[in-house]
Design a protein around this motif. Structure first.
Motif, PDB file in Angstrom:
ATOM      1  N   ALA A  88       7.288   3.391 -13.807  1.00 62.29           N
ATOM      2  CA  ALA A  88       6.750   4.109 -12.957  1.00 62.29           C
ATOM      3  C   ALA A  88       6.857   3.778 -11.685  1.00 62.29           C
ATOM      4  O   ALA A  88       6.713   2.584 -11.275  1.00 62.29           O
ATOM      5  CB  ALA A  88       5.346   4.189 -13.583  1.00 62.29           C
ATOM      6  N   ARG A  89       7.219   4.532 -10.741  1.00 62.65           N
ATOM      7  CA  ARG A  89       7.254   4.073  -9.159  1.00 62.65           C
ATOM      8  C   ARG A  89       6.225   4.958  -8.510  1.00 62.65           C
ATOM      9  O   ARG A  89       5.996   6.405  -8.942  1.00 62.65           O
ATOM     10  CB  ARG A  89       8.811   4.569  -8.866  1.00 62.65           C
ATOM     11  N   TYR A  90       5.243   4.541  -7.634  1.00 63.99           N
ATOM     12  CA  TYR A  90       4.476   4.913  -7.046  1.00 63.99           C
ATOM     13  C   TYR A  90       3.988   4.041  -5.844  1.00 63.99           C
ATOM     14  O   TYR A  90       4.432   2.786  -5.856  1.00 63.99           O
ATOM     15  CB  TYR A  90       3.244   5.082  -7.920  1.00 63.99           C
ATOM     16  N   THR A  91       3.196   4.667  -4.772  1.00 61.22           N
ATOM     17  CA  THR A  91       2.489   3.893  -3.750  1.00 61.22           C
ATOM     18  C   THR A  91       1.161   3.590  -3.957  1.00 61.22           C
ATOM     19  O   THR A  91       0.614   4.531  -4.401  1.00 61.22           O
ATOM     20  CB  THR A  91       2.920   4.403  -2.642  1.00 61.22           C
ATOM     21  N   LEU A  92       0.564   2.316  -4.179  1.00 59.82           N
ATOM     22  CA  LEU A  92      -0.685   1.861  -4.391  1.00 59.82           C
ATOM     23  C   LEU A  92      -1.475   1.583  -3.232  1.00 59.82           C
ATOM     24  O   LEU A  92      -1.012   0.853  -2.518  1.00 59.82           O
ATOM     25  CB  LEU A  92      -0.562   0.778  -5.516  1.00 59.82           C
ATOM     26  N   ALA A  93      -2.734   2.002  -3.194  1.00 59.28           N
ATOM     27  CA  ALA A  93      -3.556   1.662  -1.952  1.00 59.28           C
ATOM     28  C   ALA A  93      -4.931   1.610  -2.460  1.00 59.28           C
ATOM     29  O   ALA A  93      -5.393   2.247  -3.521  1.00 59.28           O
ATOM     30  CB  ALA A  93      -3.532   2.785  -0.809  1.00 59.28           C
ATOM     31  N   VAL A  94      -5.627   0.627  -1.919  1.00 56.18           N
ATOM     32  CA  VAL A  94      -7.224   0.441  -2.210  1.00 56.18           C
ATOM     33  C   VAL A  94      -7.984   1.050  -1.153  1.00 56.18           C
ATOM     34  O   VAL A  94      -8.006   0.713   0.153  1.00 56.18           O
ATOM     35  CB  VAL A  94      -7.566  -0.965  -2.456  1.00 56.18           C
ATOM     36  N   GLU A  95      -8.662   2.158  -1.399  1.00 53.68           N
ATOM     37  CA  GLU A  95      -9.315   2.826  -0.105  1.00 53.68           C
ATOM     38  C   GLU A  95     -10.495   2.182  -0.070  1.00 53.68           C
ATOM     39  O   GLU A  95     -11.515   1.795  -1.033  1.00 53.68           O
ATOM     40  CB  GLU A  95      -9.411   4.173  -0.422  1.00 53.68           C
ATOM     41  N   GLY A  96     -10.867   1.863   1.311  1.00 47.60           N
ATOM     42  CA  GLY A  96     -12.221   1.356   1.410  1.00 47.60           C
ATOM     43  C   GLY A  96     -11.890   0.037   1.770  1.00 47.60           C
ATOM     44  O   GLY A  96     -13.026  -0.917   2.014  1.00 47.60           O
ATOM     45  N   GLU A 147      -9.609  -3.073   4.029  1.00 45.08           N
ATOM     46  CA  GLU A 147      -8.273  -2.628   4.994  1.00 45.08           C
ATOM     47  C   GLU A 147      -7.015  -3.618   4.516  1.00 45.08           C
ATOM     48  O   GLU A 147      -6.680  -4.629   4.983  1.00 45.08           O
ATOM     49  CB  GLU A 147      -8.934  -3.403   6.324  1.00 45.08           C
ATOM     50  N   THR A 148      -6.138  -2.821   3.721  1.00 46.56           N
ATOM     51  CA  THR A 148      -5.089  -3.524   3.372  1.00 46.56           C
ATOM     52  C   THR A 148      -3.940  -2.410   3.303  1.00 46.56           C
ATOM     53  O   THR A 148      -4.327  -1.296   2.835  1.00 46.56           O
ATOM     54  CB  THR A 148      -5.064  -4.048   1.755  1.00 46.56           C
ATOM     55  N   PRO A 149      -2.588  -2.786   3.695  1.00 45.40           N
ATOM     56  CA  PRO A 149      -1.955  -1.555   3.944  1.00 45.40           C
ATOM     57  C   PRO A 149      -1.179  -1.004   2.419  1.00 45.40           C
ATOM     58  O   PRO A 149      -1.456  -1.894   1.424  1.00 45.40           O
ATOM     59  CB  PRO A 149      -0.489  -2.128   4.418  1.00 45.40           C
ATOM     60  N   PRO A 150      -0.949   0.023   2.385  1.00 45.28           N
ATOM     61  CA  PRO A 150      -0.537   0.539   1.001  1.00 45.28           C
ATOM     62  C   PRO A 150       0.971  -0.381   0.381  1.00 45.28           C
ATOM     63  O   PRO A 150       1.712  -0.821   1.365  1.00 45.28           O
ATOM     64  CB  PRO A 150      -0.072   2.039   1.034  1.00 45.28           C
ATOM     65  N   VAL A 188      -1.805  -6.677  -7.396  1.00 41.54           N
ATOM     66  CA  VAL A 188      -1.622  -6.481  -8.920  1.00 41.54           C
ATOM     67  C   VAL A 188      -2.833  -6.506  -9.603  1.00 41.54           C
ATOM     68  O   VAL A 188      -2.948  -6.314 -10.833  1.00 41.54           O
ATOM     69  CB  VAL A 188      -0.426  -7.443  -9.496  1.00 41.54           C
ATOM     70  N   GLU A 189      -3.857  -6.746  -8.949  1.00 46.86           N
ATOM     71  CA  GLU A 189      -5.336  -6.937  -9.602  1.00 46.86           C
ATOM     72  C   GLU A 189      -6.328  -7.000  -8.596  1.00 46.86           C
ATOM     73  O   GLU A 189      -6.161  -7.048  -7.302  1.00 46.86           O
ATOM     74  CB  GLU A 189      -5.477  -7.999 -10.193  1.00 46.86           C
ATOM     75  N   GLY A 190      -7.541  -6.439  -8.931  1.00 45.29           N
ATOM     76  CA  GLY A 190      -8.802  -6.323  -8.079  1.00 45.29           C
ATOM     77  C   GLY A 190     -10.026  -5.775  -8.756  1.00 45.29           C
ATOM     78  O   GLY A 190      -9.888  -5.455  -9.921  1.00 45.29           O
ATOM     79  N   ALA A 191     -11.024  -5.584  -7.746  1.00 50.04           N
ATOM     80  CA  ALA A 191     -12.329  -4.882  -8.256  1.00 50.04           C
ATOM     81  C   ALA A 191     -12.570  -3.760  -7.395  1.00 50.04           C
ATOM     82  O   ALA A 191     -12.034  -3.731  -6.157  1.00 50.04           O
ATOM     83  CB  ALA A 191     -13.319  -5.878  -8.182  1.00 50.04           C
ATOM     84  N   LEU A 192     -13.178  -2.668  -8.041  1.00 49.00           N
ATOM     85  CA  LEU A 192     -13.561  -1.512  -7.245  1.00 49.00           C
ATOM     86  C   LEU A 192     -15.309  -1.487  -7.362  1.00 49.00           C
ATOM     87  O   LEU A 192     -15.698  -1.695  -8.457  1.00 49.00           O
ATOM     88  CB  LEU A 192     -13.065  -0.300  -7.782  1.00 49.00           C
ATOM     89  N   THR A 193     -15.833  -1.057  -6.182  1.00 48.06           N
ATOM     90  CA  THR A 193     -17.136  -0.866  -6.166  1.00 48.06           C
ATOM     91  C   THR A 193     -17.476   0.509  -5.683  1.00 48.06           C
ATOM     92  O   THR A 193     -16.646   1.203  -5.289  1.00 48.06           O
ATOM     93  CB  THR A 193     -17.912  -1.952  -5.416  1.00 48.06           C
ATOM     94  N   PRO A 194     -18.693   1.163  -5.814  1.00 49.73           N
ATOM     95  CA  PRO A 194     -18.914   2.572  -5.256  1.00 49.73           C
ATOM     96  C   PRO A 194     -18.424   2.435  -3.851  1.00 49.73           C
ATOM     97  O   PRO A 194     -18.752   1.632  -3.064  1.00 49.73           O
ATOM     98  CB  PRO A 194     -20.517   2.651  -5.505  1.00 49.73           C
ATOM     99  N   GLY A 195     -17.669   3.423  -3.317  1.00 45.24           N
ATOM    100  CA  GLY A 195     -17.514   3.209  -1.913  1.00 45.24           C
ATOM    101  C   GLY A 195     -15.694   2.932  -1.535  1.00 45.24           C
ATOM    102  O   GLY A 195     -15.136   3.075  -0.628  1.00 45.24           O
ATOM    103  N   THR A 196     -15.155   2.279  -2.777  1.00 46.68           N
ATOM    104  CA  THR A 196     -14.038   2.109  -2.957  1.00 46.68           C
ATOM    105  C   THR A 196     -13.067   2.731  -4.074  1.00 46.68           C
ATOM    106  O   THR A 196     -13.971   3.039  -4.978  1.00 46.68           O
ATOM    107  CB  THR A 196     -13.678   0.553  -2.909  1.00 46.68           C
TER     108      THR A 196
END
Length: 299
Positions: free
Chosen positions: A175-183, A185-188, A247-255
């Protein structure tokens, strides 16, 4: 005048019933299993335990209540009401199957085959169903609010899951895609991988944990009631045009995790239910994050 509560018994077809549907008779099913080194008697006994559990739970429903039954395959066509108390009779996975169709109704998990199921979500026995049903409709009912994960596409398709949501190729292609973490400040980052898994604390006992363990991750996995998700990219491929730094991370409400599809086709499905899949095409965007909905698991 308010409606009386309705007990909705959720169950699934047993292996024995599936064998009879496929082979026609008990004898033919027994021959089929024996040719593979299995005994039909074990399968039949589990079937009978499941039937007894269903009967015991149905008998425990208060006489003033309404009641209904729904098989797993029919969940997507069943209309749950706000006054329902949902009793899942069977395996832990059946709770996850039902969760995506609920909107805050209390859920009681009943294990009809103790010892074969982990009992993480089906925590109770059929003999306790009467007391649990009555307790579920009291203001002081004790319930765990289990966090769920939600995916929403840019054309408003929505997917809800209790354990995890997978995003990736429908086959073994990349699969090819662009990944971003909203909320955050890191570039896609453009990526090529075998998919992305976003899971809850409930899912952290299964597929999510296997990825976490495989890469010896330092990421702390969430607990079932924590308003937090963990995500992992599977087999990210480094190339001149694709990266592997996120390649890994955490998400909380708002992200949220945002994927913009750069393949002809990607899919998203929850809790292993590939029959309920969102199809994603080139240029489409999907966001995954903590769902506002939780699963109210009694006891």
């Amino acid at each position: 005048m308010s409606l009386a509560p309705r007990a909705v018994l959720v169950h699934r077809t047993t292996e024995y019933e599936e064998l009879l549907a496929r082979h026609g008779t008990h004898g033919q099913a027994a021959f089929f299993l024996s040719s593979r080194g299995r005994s039909i008697e074990d399968v039949r006994r589990r079937h009978e335990r499941n039937l007894r559990g269903l009967a015991d739970v149905a008998a425990a429903v208060p006489l003033s209540w309404r009641h209904a039954r729904v098989e797993r395959a029919d969940l997507d066509r069943f209309l749950f009401g706000p006054e329902d108390v949902v009793v899942v009779v069977g395996q832990d996975g059946l709770v996850a199957n039902a969760a995506k169709y609920l909107s805050g109704q209390p859920v009681v998990g009943v294990d009809t085959d103790p010892g074969r199921n982990p009992g993480v979500l089906v925590r109770h026995r059929a003999a306790d169903a009467g007391a649990l049903l009555r307790a579920a409709v009291t203001p002081a009912a004790g319930a765990d609010e289990l966090t769920m994960v939600e995916a929403v596409t840019d054309d408003a398709q929505r997917l809800l899951a209790l354990n995890e949501i997978y995003l990736g190729p429908p086959s073994h292609q990349t699969a090819r895609y662009t990944l971003a973490v909203e909320g955050v400040e890191t570039p896609p980052e453009p990526q090529a991988s075998s998919g992305v898994l976003v899971g809850t604390g409930t899912g952290a006992t299964g597929w999510l944990r296997s990825l976490w363990h495989e890469r010896s991750s330092d990421l702390t996995l969430p607990g079932p009631t924590a308003r937090r998700l963990a995500w992992f990219v599977r087999e990210a491929w480094p190339s001149p045009t694709t990266g592997t730094t996120r390649v890994e991370g955490a998400l909380t409400p708002g992200t949220s995790l945002r994927l913009t599809v750069e393949s002809d086709r990607m899919v998203a499905f929850g809790d292993g239910m590939e029959s309920d899949t969102l199809d994603l095409t080139w240029g489409q965007t999907i966001r995954v994050g903590v769902a506002a909905t939780t699963l109210r698991l009694v006891g």
